[in-house]
Design a protein around this motif. Structure first.
Motif, short mmCIF file in Angstrom:
data_model
loop_
_atom_site.label_atom_id
_atom_site.label_comp_id
_atom_site.label_asym_id
_atom_site.label_seq_id
_atom_site.Cartn_x
_atom_site.Cartn_y
_atom_site.Cartn_z
N LYS A 35 0.81 -1.23 0.00
CA LYS A 35 0.00 0.00 0.00
C LYS A 35 0.84 1.28 0.00
CE LYS A 35 -0.96 -0.07 5.00
NZ LYS A 35 -0.16 1.02 5.52
N ASP A 36 1.93 1.29 0.76
CA ASP A 36 2.72 2.53 0.84
C ASP A 36 3.42 2.88 -0.47
OD1 ASP A 36 1.97 3.14 3.42
OD2 ASP A 36 3.58 1.94 4.33
N PHE A 72 0.76 3.91 -2.85
CA PHE A 72 0.27 5.24 -2.47
C PHE A 72 1.28 6.32 -2.86
CE2 PHE A 72 -0.59 8.87 0.13
CZ PHE A 72 -1.98 8.92 0.19
N ASN A 73 2.56 6.06 -2.58
CA ASN A 73 3.61 7.03 -2.89
C ASN A 73 3.68 7.29 -4.40
OD1 ASN A 73 5.81 8.72 -2.04
ND2 ASN A 73 7.19 7.23 -3.00
N TYR A 112 0.81 9.39 -5.30
CA TYR A 112 0.99 10.77 -4.82
C TYR A 112 1.97 11.52 -5.72
CZ TYR A 112 2.09 14.76 -1.94
OH TYR A 112 2.27 16.05 -1.51
N ARG A 113 3.10 10.87 -6.05
CA ARG A 113 4.09 11.52 -6.92
C ARG A 113 3.49 11.78 -8.30
NH1 ARG A 113 6.61 13.82 -3.32
NH2 ARG A 113 7.50 12.45 -1.76
N TYR A 136 -2.86 14.47 -2.11
CA TYR A 136 -2.99 13.37 -1.15
C TYR A 136 -4.33 12.64 -1.31
CZ TYR A 136 -2.17 10.88 3.22
OH TYR A 136 -1.94 9.91 4.15
N ASN A 161 -4.90 8.87 -2.62
CA ASN A 161 -5.58 7.85 -1.81
C ASN A 161 -6.69 7.18 -2.62
OD1 ASN A 161 -6.07 6.42 0.58
ND2 ASN A 161 -7.68 7.84 1.21
N ASP A 162 -7.46 7.99 -3.29
CA ASP A 162 -8.57 7.47 -4.10
C ASP A 162 -8.04 6.54 -5.20
OD1 ASP A 162 -11.45 7.59 -4.64
OD2 ASP A 162 -10.81 8.41 -6.57
N ALA A 196 -5.10 4.97 -5.35
CA ALA A 196 -4.46 3.78 -4.79
C ALA A 196 -5.52 2.76 -4.37
CB ALA A 196 -3.60 4.17 -3.58
N GLN A 197 -6.58 3.23 -3.74
CA GLN A 197 -7.67 2.31 -3.35
C GLN A 197 -8.33 1.69 -4.58
OE1 GLN A 197 -10.37 3.27 -0.34
NE2 GLN A 197 -8.84 4.16 1.00
N MET A 210 12.21 20.16 -1.79
CA MET A 210 11.37 19.01 -2.12
C MET A 210 10.04 19.44 -2.74
SD MET A 210 13.15 16.40 -1.51
CE MET A 210 14.62 17.35 -1.89
N VAL A 256 10.82 20.31 -6.27
CA VAL A 256 11.02 19.11 -7.10
C VAL A 256 9.66 18.49 -7.45
CG1 VAL A 256 11.95 16.75 -7.12
CG2 VAL A 256 13.34 18.62 -6.23
N GLN A 257 8.84 18.39 -6.42
CA GLN A 257 7.50 17.81 -6.67
C GLN A 257 6.72 18.66 -7.67
OE1 GLN A 257 6.05 14.83 -5.56
NE2 GLN A 257 4.55 15.46 -7.11
N VAL A 277 11.89 7.76 -8.69
CA VAL A 277 11.22 7.75 -7.37
C VAL A 277 11.09 6.31 -6.89
CG1 VAL A 277 9.13 8.36 -6.08
CG2 VAL A 277 9.98 9.89 -7.87
N LEU A 309 13.13 12.46 -2.43
CA LEU A 309 11.78 12.96 -2.08
C LEU A 309 11.22 12.07 -0.98
CD1 LEU A 309 10.09 13.73 -5.52
CD2 LEU A 309 10.45 15.36 -3.67
N VAL A 314 5.77 9.27 0.76
CA VAL A 314 4.47 9.58 1.37
C VAL A 314 3.77 8.27 1.69
CG1 VAL A 314 2.29 10.82 1.07
CG2 VAL A 314 4.37 11.69 0.03
N PHE A 344 -5.96 2.91 5.72
CA PHE A 344 -6.09 2.62 4.28
C PHE A 344 -6.86 1.32 4.03
CE2 PHE A 344 -4.64 0.90 0.23
CZ PHE A 344 -4.76 1.99 -0.61
N LEU A 373 -10.36 0.72 2.30
CA LEU A 373 -10.46 -0.20 1.14
C LEU A 373 -11.60 -1.20 1.33
CD1 LEU A 373 -9.16 -1.09 -1.56
CD2 LEU A 373 -7.70 -2.63 -0.23
N ARG A 415 -14.83 0.52 0.76
CA ARG A 415 -15.04 0.77 -0.68
C ARG A 415 -15.46 -0.51 -1.40
NH1 ARG A 415 -12.08 4.16 -5.17
NH2 ARG A 415 -11.86 5.64 -3.51
#
Lengths: 194, 301
Positions: free
Chosen positions: A30-31, A34-35, A38-39, A44, A48-49, A51-52, A133, A136-137, A156, B54, B57, B63, B67, B70
């Motif tokens: 998940k992380d 998610f990352n 996000y990138r 955010y 999240n939406d 990634a889910q 940062m 960069v983003q 990344v 970077l 995040v 989460f 999920l 959802r």
């Protein structure tokens, strides 16, 4: 760090009917997913939406997944597609306002990223690093989608060119040239920052 | 010496160690002697490091719960979707079955209706014969009177004849004389015969002087097809129609419908009336089959 062997065991368990094995796969990935989102999206909530959504799609298709390819590559492909769908959605477009480094927009939009917010309590060095940062983003965000996607996956997430080709469905030559082009673009925009 | 711009296009791949041996050797050689390109490479390395640094995040702590919620919502939606469309799975086969039943009913009813349909459709041979007669009359400019009624009556015939026979009858002189004499039995003639006699065509308008002469001639020699109709009735047949010569108004031919088994009797009876020419029979009809007989009258023309 995840290992593909553990993923394979969990996938087999899921395919045999143990639906809880999917939860373990989610926890493991998940992380990173998610990352990436996000990138890719720079927001955010939207990350999240997406990634889910990627995990929901993966859940629906996991029974047909063959262990011939890496689960992470397969999952990233789903996540990249979810992000691309998000990028073209009108709701996202309405919400998101891209800020170009070359054209930061109206001063009324807020202070420029290089400016230190008034009354900031952080030490200067930490502040500068944080601001770097942010820049960069923002430079990443300003890239065209096709360049942002490959450079995020490479610089990344650390995927190899071959994996990126598999995730994006592009041929290897296109992946290499896009990464080179994206880096050149980013270096030009971030000259003096990095 | 390799061009700097050429080398700089390779720097990204050089950095990732993705160049083939030849390109890498070329880049190495150039970078050893070109400080500007070395600086460019260093700048690129810093950029890549900067992007890589970077801060990662992390997904929200809940989460997995989000999920689950959802997926639960999604399964409810798909359940509603299925519920909405589930009847279709039943309805479509039912509708198909219904359509099949309807088709069966239609195809089973259709043959029952065919006899009544046949009343309106004439046998091909008969139709051709009628068409020939009709166009012959039309070409002469006179429409035979009473023809339509005869056809209507014919259409009402339950089982029309399928085979046509044509015979030529040269009426004997005495028969013609006999026919010219009004017969007391004419009053008892079948209604159909009487009706047919009434349908003798009127002459075309436009020649009143000639018409008078014709009327006179008809009075002198009022040829009747009564003996022929009697012969037909004796053979258990039925007179269908009589064609008249438009110019003279005299009978030209008689159309009748006779059971095949009675043809011999008809021919015998007709031979009594005159010289009969019968074409060789080739039909294989049963005795009960109805045969359409056209009796062409030679002597009365």
């Amino acid at each position: 760090m995840t290992s593909s062997g553990d993923d394979a065991l969990l996938i087999k368990a899921f395919q045999k009917g143990d639906k809880r094995a999917f939860d373990q796969l989610v926890i493991r990935h998940k992380d990173r997913i998610f990352n990436l989102c996000y990138r890719f999206l720079g927001d955010y909530e939207e990350a999240n939406d997406s990634a889910q959504e990627a995990f929901v799609k993966a859940y629906g298709s996991l029974n047909t997944f063959r262990l011939e390819s890496a689960f992470s590559t397969w999952l990233y492909r789903i996540a990249v597609n979810a992000c691309k769908n998000k990028l073209v959605s009108s709701a996202y477009k309405a919400k998101r306002k891209t800020v170009s480094l070359d054209n930061p927009g109206n001063p009324s939009d807020g202070p420029l990223p290089m400016e230190i917010p008034n009354g900031a309590p952080s030490p200067l060095a930490r502040m500068e690093e944080k601001e770097k940062m942010v820049l960069v983003q923002r430079a990443l965000d300003a890239l065209p989608t096709e360049f942002k996607m490959v450079v995020t996956l490479r610089d990344v997430e650390g995927f190899s060119y071959e994996d990126i080709a598999e995730i994006t469905g592009l041929n290897l030559g296109t992946v290499k040239s896009r990464i080179a082009r994206a880096r050149t673009d980013l270096r030009n925009k971030l000259r003096g920052v990095l | 010496m390799t061009d700097c711009s050429e080398i700089r296009t390779l720097l990204s791949e050089y950095l990732d160690d993705a160049l083939d041996a030849k390109a890498k050797a070329l880049a190495d050689e150039h970078l050893r002697t070109c400080p500007a390109c070395r600086e460019e490479l260093d700048s690129l390395k810093t950029l890549v490091k900067g992007i890589g640094s970077l801060e990662s995040v992390k997904a929200p702590a809940d989460f997995l719960d989000q999920l689950h919620r959802r997926m639960e919502r999604r399964s409810i939606i798909s359940a509603i979707w299925e519920w909405l469309f589930y009847p279709l799975r039943v309805k479509i086969p039912l509708q198909l079955a219904g359509a099949a039943v309807m088709a069966l009913i239609i195809f089973s009813i259709l043959p029952l209706q065919q006899p009544s349909l046949k009343l309106h459709s004439k046998p091909e041979q008969e139709k051709n014969a009628e068409d020939t007669a009709y166009y012959a009359d039309e070409s002469k400019g006179i429409k035979p009177a009473g023809r339509s009624e005869a056809l209507v009556r014919k259409a009402a015939t339950p089982e029309p004849a399928k085979v046509t026979r044509e015979v030529a009858l040269n009426l004997k002189r005495q028969v013609r004389a006999k026919a010219a004499t009004p017969e007391p039995s004419a009053a008892q003639a079948p209604a159909s015969s009487a009706a047919l006699e009434m349908k003798r065509p009127k002459l075309a308008a436009g020649a009143p002087a000639r018409e008078d002469k014709k009327e006179e001639a008809l009075e002198k020699e009022p040829e009747s097809v009564l003996p022929i109709t009697k012969a037909i009735e004796a053979a258990k047949g039925k007179v269908l129609s009589v064609d008249y010569t438009p110019q003279t108004g005299r009978p030209e031919s008689v159309h009748a419908q006779i059971p095949a088994g009675e043809l011999t009797i008809l021919y015998e009876k007709l031979k009594e009336l005159g010289e009969l020419q019968v074409s060789p029979e080739t039909g294989t009809e049963k005795d009960s089959d109805l045969v359409h007989v056209k009796i062409r009258l030679i002597g009365l023309r």
